[in-house]
Enzyme design. Structure first.
Site, mmCIF file in Angstrom:
data_model
loop_
_atom_site.group_PDB
_atom_site.id
_atom_site.type_symbol
_atom_site.label_atom_id
_atom_site.label_comp_id
_atom_site.label_asym_id
_atom_site.label_seq_id
_atom_site.Cartn_x
_atom_site.Cartn_y
_atom_site.Cartn_z
ATOM 1 C CG ASP A 10 -1.726 1.211 1.417
ATOM 2 O OD1 ASP A 10 -2.378 1.626 0.446
ATOM 3 O OD2 ASP A 10 -1.710 1.780 2.527
ATOM 4 C CG ASP A 12 -1.824 7.516 0.559
ATOM 5 O OD1 ASP A 12 -0.823 7.738 -0.127
ATOM 6 O OD2 ASP A 12 -2.965 7.910 0.255
ATOM 7 C CB THR A 115 -1.988 3.118 -4.129
ATOM 8 O OG1 THR A 115 -2.562 4.317 -3.586
ATOM 9 C CG2 THR A 115 -1.570 3.389 -5.571
ATOM 10 C CB ALA A 116 -7.327 3.993 -3.187
ATOM 11 C CE LYS A 160 -5.218 -0.782 -1.929
ATOM 12 N NZ LYS A 160 -4.513 -0.012 -0.857
ATOM 13 C CG ASP A 183 -2.357 2.591 6.480
ATOM 14 O OD1 ASP A 183 -3.234 3.323 6.984
ATOM 15 O OD2 ASP A 183 -2.300 2.374 5.255
#
Length: 262
Positions: A10, A12, A115-116, A160, A183
């Protein structure tokens, strides 16, 4: 023959400190694409994200804001923001996570950003950080301009995990031999899709699940601890007038890197 795994990261608060969306907002503001109010809103959202983690509502609102901001913009104009976006993100990449990713590569496991954030950012960061690829959110483009709509599923929660499975099938990757780093509890589908999930700077729910299921946990983000310490120092200063001494004692000490994980 040994199964070929991979490592999925991921972005962020996992690969980097805070939210990449803030740095896109700053670059877009500098280019005249966003107003100051939007940048301030994203800056505050970044602080909340670092303290509390992501939420479905917050992610949905962010998606809508980003798509609305790019609607009608030329693809080449957003590509030109890349320098300023990277200038904000690259100093916030955790070097410890880079070494983990590169270590996977050295052991024969390709490393991917999942990632988004936009596919453009995911791909660019993957090239700059020498990862093997990036998976992000695809936005629809017509006649060289963004329409403000998604082009495919959003790479968030189950989306995802689905993207990871599609890549694994295409590249012949054994997910049971793979690692995933995140996270947020929103990434539980991706974390549970692999044989080796790792919680990085976890939010409260992911911390609980990782502890219960005996997953590896690593921490690098110290904003929450610093704010709690400063808040305590301020309270003591107001009550007792000892602000100078307390503030000096409250400064976080540097810890050896090996103490940051367990």
């Amino acid at each position: 023959m040994e199964s070929r795994g991979a490592a999925f990261f991921d972005l962020d608060k996992t690969l980097m400190e805070g939210s990449s969306a803030l740095h896109f907002a700053r670059a877009a503001y500098k280019a005249g694409m966003l107003d100051r109010r939007q940048v301030v809103r994203d800056a505050w959202a970044n602080v909340k994200f670092r303290l509390n983690g992501s939420t479905d509502e917050g992610t949905e609102l962010l998606k809508e804001r980003v798509l609305a901001a790019i609607a009608g913009q030329r693809q080449r104009d957003l590509a030109r923001l890349g320098r300023d976006v990277l200038a904000g993100i690259l100093p916030r990449i955790y070097p410890q996570m880079l070494h983990i990713a590169w270590g996977h590569q050295d052991e024969g496991r390709p490393a991917y950003i999942v990632t988004a954030a936009s596919q453009e950012l995911a791909g660019t960061l993957a090239r700059v950080l020498v990862f093997d690829g990036g998976i992000g959110m695809n936005s629809e483009v017509r006649d060289g301009k963004y329409t403000g709509r998604l082009a495919g599923p959003m790479t968030y929660r189950q989306g995802k995990a689905d993207a990871v499975r599609e890549l694994a099938e295409r590249e012949g990757i054994d997910l049971a031999a793979s690692y995933a780093y995140s996270d947020s509890e929103s990434d539980l589908p991706m974390l549970r899709a692999v044989g080796h999930p790792v919680a990085v700077n976890p939010d409260a729910e992911l911390q609980r699940i990782a502890s219960e299921e005996d997953w590896e946990i690593v921490r690098f983000d110290k904003l929450g601890r610093r704010l709690r310490m400063l808040g305590a120092a301020a309270a003591v200063a107001v009550v007792g007038g000892g602000g100078g001494y307390v503030a000096a004692r409250a400064r976080p000490r540097r810890r050896p890197a090996w103490l940051l994980s367990r």
